[in-house]
Structures are given as C-alpha cells and as structure tokens.
Design a protein around this motif. Structure first.
Motif, mmCIF file in Angstrom:
data_model
loop_
_atom_site.group_PDB
_atom_site.id
_atom_site.type_symbol
_atom_site.label_atom_id
_atom_site.label_comp_id
_atom_site.label_asym_id
_atom_site.label_seq_id
_atom_site.Cartn_x
_atom_site.Cartn_y
_atom_site.Cartn_z
ATOM 1 N N ASN A 73 0.861 -1.175 0.000
ATOM 2 C CA ASN A 73 0.000 0.000 0.000
ATOM 3 C C ASN A 73 0.905 1.234 0.000
ATOM 4 N N GLY A 74 1.113 1.813 -1.188
ATOM 5 C CA GLY A 74 2.019 2.949 -1.311
ATOM 6 C C GLY A 74 1.517 4.196 -0.610
ATOM 7 N N ILE A 75 0.196 4.350 -0.512
ATOM 8 C CA ILE A 75 -0.365 5.543 0.137
ATOM 9 C C ILE A 75 -0.080 5.520 1.633
ATOM 10 N N GLU A 76 -0.271 4.361 2.261
ATOM 11 C CA GLU A 76 -0.041 4.241 3.705
ATOM 12 C C GLU A 76 1.353 3.722 4.035
ATOM 13 N N ASN A 77 2.146 3.424 2.996
ATOM 14 C CA ASN A 77 3.527 2.979 3.178
ATOM 15 C C ASN A 77 3.608 1.736 4.067
ATOM 16 N N ARG A 78 2.813 0.723 3.711
ATOM 17 C CA ARG A 78 2.803 -0.489 4.524
ATOM 18 C C ARG A 78 2.489 -1.709 3.671
ATOM 19 N N ILE A 79 2.860 -2.879 4.212
ATOM 20 C CA ILE A 79 2.534 -4.159 3.582
ATOM 21 C C ILE A 79 1.163 -4.622 4.091
ATOM 22 N N TYR A 80 0.368 -5.222 3.214
ATOM 23 C CA TYR A 80 -0.867 -5.862 3.655
ATOM 24 C C TYR A 80 -0.870 -7.305 3.156
ATOM 25 N N ASN A 81 -1.518 -8.191 3.885
ATOM 26 C CA ASN A 81 -1.556 -9.609 3.545
ATOM 27 C C ASN A 81 -2.996 -10.088 3.417
ATOM 28 N N PHE A 82 -3.216 -11.054 2.544
ATOM 29 C CA PHE A 82 -4.511 -11.717 2.483
ATOM 30 C C PHE A 82 -4.287 -13.186 2.124
ATOM 31 N N THR A 83 -5.215 -13.998 2.577
ATOM 32 C CA THR A 83 -5.118 -15.441 2.338
ATOM 33 C C THR A 83 -5.773 -15.788 1.015
ATOM 34 N N LYS A 84 -5.000 -16.372 0.115
ATOM 35 C CA LYS A 84 -5.552 -16.793 -1.169
ATOM 36 C C LYS A 84 -6.169 -18.175 -1.058
ATOM 37 N N ASN A 85 -5.418 -19.121 -0.524
ATOM 38 C CA ASN A 85 -5.933 -20.476 -0.287
ATOM 39 C C ASN A 85 -5.508 -20.884 1.120
ATOM 40 N N GLY A 86 -6.488 -21.218 1.950
ATOM 41 C CA GLY A 86 -6.114 -21.531 3.325
ATOM 42 C C GLY A 86 -7.216 -22.184 4.133
ATOM 43 N N HIS A 87 -6.845 -22.491 5.374
ATOM 44 C CA HIS A 87 -7.713 -23.214 6.297
ATOM 45 C C HIS A 87 -7.736 -22.436 7.612
ATOM 46 N N PHE A 88 -8.918 -21.941 8.007
ATOM 47 C CA PHE A 88 -9.064 -21.145 9.220
ATOM 48 C C PHE A 88 -9.754 -21.947 10.319
ATOM 49 N N GLU A 89 -9.321 -21.707 11.537
ATOM 50 C CA GLU A 89 -10.060 -22.155 12.722
ATOM 51 C C GLU A 89 -10.747 -20.927 13.313
ATOM 52 N N VAL A 90 -12.039 -21.051 13.587
ATOM 53 C CA VAL A 90 -12.844 -19.896 13.977
ATOM 54 C C VAL A 90 -13.540 -20.162 15.304
ATOM 55 N N ILE A 91 -13.557 -19.135 16.168
ATOM 56 C CA ILE A 91 -14.381 -19.188 17.382
ATOM 57 C C ILE A 91 -15.359 -18.028 17.309
ATOM 58 N N SER A 92 -16.650 -18.352 17.295
ATOM 59 C CA SER A 92 -17.697 -17.342 17.219
ATOM 60 C C SER A 92 -18.796 -17.699 18.206
ATOM 61 N N GLU A 94 -18.648 -18.722 21.204
ATOM 62 C CA GLU A 94 -18.264 -19.958 21.883
ATOM 63 C C GLU A 94 -18.409 -21.211 21.002
ATOM 64 N N ASN A 95 -18.749 -21.031 19.747
ATOM 65 C CA ASN A 95 -18.803 -22.162 18.820
ATOM 66 C C ASN A 95 -17.503 -22.246 18.035
ATOM 67 N N LYS A 96 -17.029 -23.452 17.830
ATOM 68 C CA LYS A 96 -15.821 -23.669 17.033
ATOM 69 C C LYS A 96 -16.221 -24.123 15.633
ATOM 70 N N LEU A 97 -15.653 -23.453 14.655
ATOM 71 C CA LEU A 97 -15.933 -23.791 13.263
ATOM 72 C C LEU A 97 -14.618 -23.842 12.489
ATOM 73 N N GLU A 98 -14.691 -24.375 11.291
ATOM 74 C CA GLU A 98 -13.565 -24.329 10.383
ATOM 75 C C GLU A 98 -14.045 -23.724 9.067
ATOM 76 N N VAL A 99 -13.153 -22.992 8.410
ATOM 77 C CA VAL A 99 -13.480 -22.395 7.115
ATOM 78 C C VAL A 99 -12.337 -22.675 6.150
ATOM 79 N N ILE A 100 -12.681 -23.274 5.016
ATOM 80 C CA ILE A 100 -11.729 -23.470 3.931
ATOM 81 C C ILE A 100 -11.971 -22.360 2.911
ATOM 82 N N SER A 101 -10.925 -21.621 2.581
ATOM 83 C CA SER A 101 -11.055 -20.527 1.610
ATOM 84 C C SER A 101 -10.176 -20.806 0.403
ATOM 85 N N MET A 102 -10.752 -20.590 -0.776
ATOM 86 C CA MET A 102 -9.997 -20.761 -2.015
ATOM 87 C C MET A 102 -10.351 -19.651 -2.997
#
Length: 404
Positions: A73-92, A94-102
């Motif tokens: 990000n040239g305007i804010e002079n910083r690196i940003y990251n995002f997941t293209k393909n991955g596996h998340f563990e989620v707590i929402s 008090e429930n535990k879930l998993e999310v596969i993102s592609m």
C-alpha cells in the motif's frame, strides 16, 4: 485428515474452473461425514474483516499450508496480507468452526469460495448470516461497482469528506433547491408510506464538464449521511451489462436508504442493456428508499425514454458555465485562502472574472493553481494579478484547441 486437506486443495486447483467447487464440496462431505457444510461465494462473507472488528476470532490452521499473498500500500507505506488459499479455525459465540477458503480466476475476475464446517447446520447458518449481515453494512466507505463486482473503497470515502456545500458555488438557487429536495426526501419516509406514495426518486445532473456536478455529489454524500453506492462501469466478466445491472440494483435494494450514483450515465448504457435498465429504474421492482443520482455531460446521447419519462428521473438540474458574478465568488474563495503576500485586490478579482467568460469551474481552478505555481518561483509581492491575467490568455488558447 490434514494430509487429505492439503491434497484436496492441490487436486481442486488442477481441475477445470467449473469443476473446482463441486469437487471440494464432495470431498469435504466425505472427510467430515458428521459435520454440517455450508458453501458460499457471497461477496459479503469476509471473515477477515469481521474478525478485525473483534466480532469473532480466527487463526490459520498451521498443520495445513496456507497461501498468504502480500501486497504494498504505497499511500499508507505499509505491507498488507490476504489469504488466497487456506484453512481457518474460527471461534464465534463460543462455537468452534472451520473455514476453507480458495480463490481462482474465472474469465476476467477472481472468484472467492468458502466452505464452512460446523457441528450442525444451525451453527453454520448463524455464523454465515452474522458475517454477511455485518459486512453488508457500509461503514465509513463507499461501495464501488466495477468489472462486474462490488469492492469497498474507504479511500474514496476519505477523499470526499472535505467536500461541502459551503465551498460550492452554483447558479441562482440551484444549490439550495438540491439540498431542500433531498433533505425532505430522506426525512419523509414515514409520511410517504402513510399516504401510499412510492418513496424513491431519480435525479439527473446535466451540463458541460467541470461545472460542479461531481463536487455536488460529494457534498450530498457528506450532508445526507446515508450509504453511497458508486457505479464506475457496468462491464462484467459475462461480456454483457445484464448481470451487472441486476447486481447493482439488488445491492441498492439491500442497502436502503441509500444513494446510488451513476456517473456519466450516457457512457454506462449500451443498446442491448437499455430495456433492462429501464425496467430497474421504473419497473415492477421495489426501489423504496433509493435515490438514483446520475450525471451526464452529454444529455443528447441519452435515450428520451430514460431522460424524459416521469418516474425515472423526477428532477433534472442543469449545471451551466458560471456567470461573471459566480466567477467573482469563486475567485474570492481562493483569494481568501491565499497567504497575504499572494493576495489580489477586489478590483483585480473583478477584472479577472470579466476576462474569464466561458471558463468552467475546472478551468478557473486550473487558472488559479497554475498562477500560484508561477508566482512561487519568483515570490514577488503585487505581481499575482499580472500572472493570472497572462495565464488567462494561455488557457483560452488551450480551450480553443480542445474545442477544435
């Protein structure tokens, strides 16, 4: 199981695009026979943004390989990251879930797919609903439609926050008329409903470029304090405008009350999509709470069925070239912001205004800024007026060249 998930992503990405989602869903059903699965490619299912608002906790499952892409990000002079393909563990809640993102490429755009894995269907659907509901709200940003999909643009929102009606000069009562009309509209929803009047309106700004249409839109967005959806283009990966028009109006109906901006309307409409746009503007669909705010520099290019039919654009406001009195007001506003050594007299302002007949506000702004740049090279007190006058002649030649 983890080895199977690693293999699953590799297998899926080697398949034709139209087979990927089916393959992943089928394999996940085999791997998690006791779990509930929810598959989505919905734009609003953004768990990273949801987690950043502290509405859930997420972390990558480190036993699987997560493909994380970095950008700059040239305007804010910083690196940003995002997941293209991955596996998340989620707590929402008090429930535990998993999310596969592609993510993968389809035609001209990138498709985002997610698979929610939960203990039961209710947990999966509640989480999906909560994430989408929160993300569908427009918060200190503008939604921009381009290339067939919506994207959030907080930078555009920030860029218009300084725009206001106080610094806007328009002819006659035009500015007040627009403010009064929109103010009454947004304040009167209950009244409209009580008397059975459709609470929607269409407004069209016309006139030559550079005379305040865009500034007025920015000032409206700031003053009315309702969500804004901005359409840059109706082109989509499907090579026709039908999909895009449907996406635009569906989103507007989900966001009401809102302002839907169709800037340069004449360039958005193609012959093959004209009838669909007419339908969406004034058909059977319910556009309650939507202000459709369109602009055009070339009203003659717009079909009369759109331009003159009541119920599509109820108000048409014309933004003409500024008169000498309006040019005096505009130059005076700039002069009040000058450092004292750069200022010109009231007599100078009148002289400049008289010499700039035919100048739009955009050309007046260019006149002032170019003159300031020249003055700063010499910094000679009392010379600003002569510099501006010389620049008037230069810009007149430019205007003549552009017209030719």
């Amino acid at each position: 199981m983890n080895m199977q998930l690693k293999q699953l992503i590799l297998e899926a990405l080697s398949l034709p695009n139209n087979a990927i989602s089916y393959h992943v869903r089928r394999r996940l059903a085999e791997m998690y026979p006791q779990k509930a699965l929810l598959e989505t490619s919905d734009f609003n299912f953004n768990i990273t943004r949801y987690a950043k608002a502290n509405l859930c906790k997420i972390q990558h499952n480190q036993s699987n390989y997560n493909q994380i892409i970095s950008g700059w990000n040239g305007i804010e002079n910083r690196i940003y990251n995002f997941t293209k393909n991955g596996h998340f563990e989620v707590i929402s809640q008090e429930n535990k879930l998993e999310v596969i993102s592609m993510k993968w490429q389809e035609a001209y755009c990138q498709v985002n797919y997610h698979w929610i894995i939960a203990d039961n269907k209710e947990i999966a659907e509640n989480f999906f609903t909560a994430v989408c509901d929160w993300n569908s709200e427009i918060q200190d940003e503008i939604l921009v439609f381009q290339n067939g999909y919506w994207s959030r643009d907080p930078k555009l929102f920030e860029s218009i926050r300084s725009a206001c009606f106080d610094t806007l000069i328009l002819s006659g009562t035009l500015k007040q008329d627009i403010q009064d009309y929109l103010g009454r509209f947004f304040a009167s929803q209950d009244l409209y409903e009580y008397y059975g009047v459709s609470h929607k309106c269409g407004i069209l700004f016309t006139g030559p470029p550079g005379n305040g249409k865009s500034h007025t839109i920015k000032a409206i967005i700031n003053e009315m304090e309702v969500p804004c959806l901005y359409v840059k283009s109706l082109k989509s990966r499907y090579d026709n405008d039908h999909y895009s028009i449907q996406q635009v109006f569906e989103r507007a109906r989900e966001t009401t009350p809102c302002i839907l901006v169709l800037e340069d309307l004449d360039s958005l409409i193609l012959e093959e999509s004209r009838s669909l746009l007419l339908n969406e503007l004034d058909g059977f669909a319910d556009n309650t709470g939507i202000v459709i705010l369109a602009t055009t520099n070339y009203p003659k290019r717009i079909d009369e069925a759109i331009l003159k039919r009541p119920g599509r654009f109820d108000r048409i406001y014309k933004f003409d070239l500024p008169t000498v009195e309006e040019r005096i007001k505009y130059i005076t506003l700039w002069n009040e912001e000058f450092k004292s050594e750069m200022c010109v007299s009231k007599t100078d302002i009148t002289q400049i205004a008289q010499k700039t007949k035919g100048f739009s506000y955009a050309f007046l702004k260019e006149l002032i800024i170019s003159s300031m740049t020249i003055w700063m090279e010499e910094r000679e007190i009392g010379k600003m007026n002569k510099i501006i006058i010389s620049q008037v002649d230069a810009l007149k030649k430019q205007m003549t060249s552009l017209t030719a």
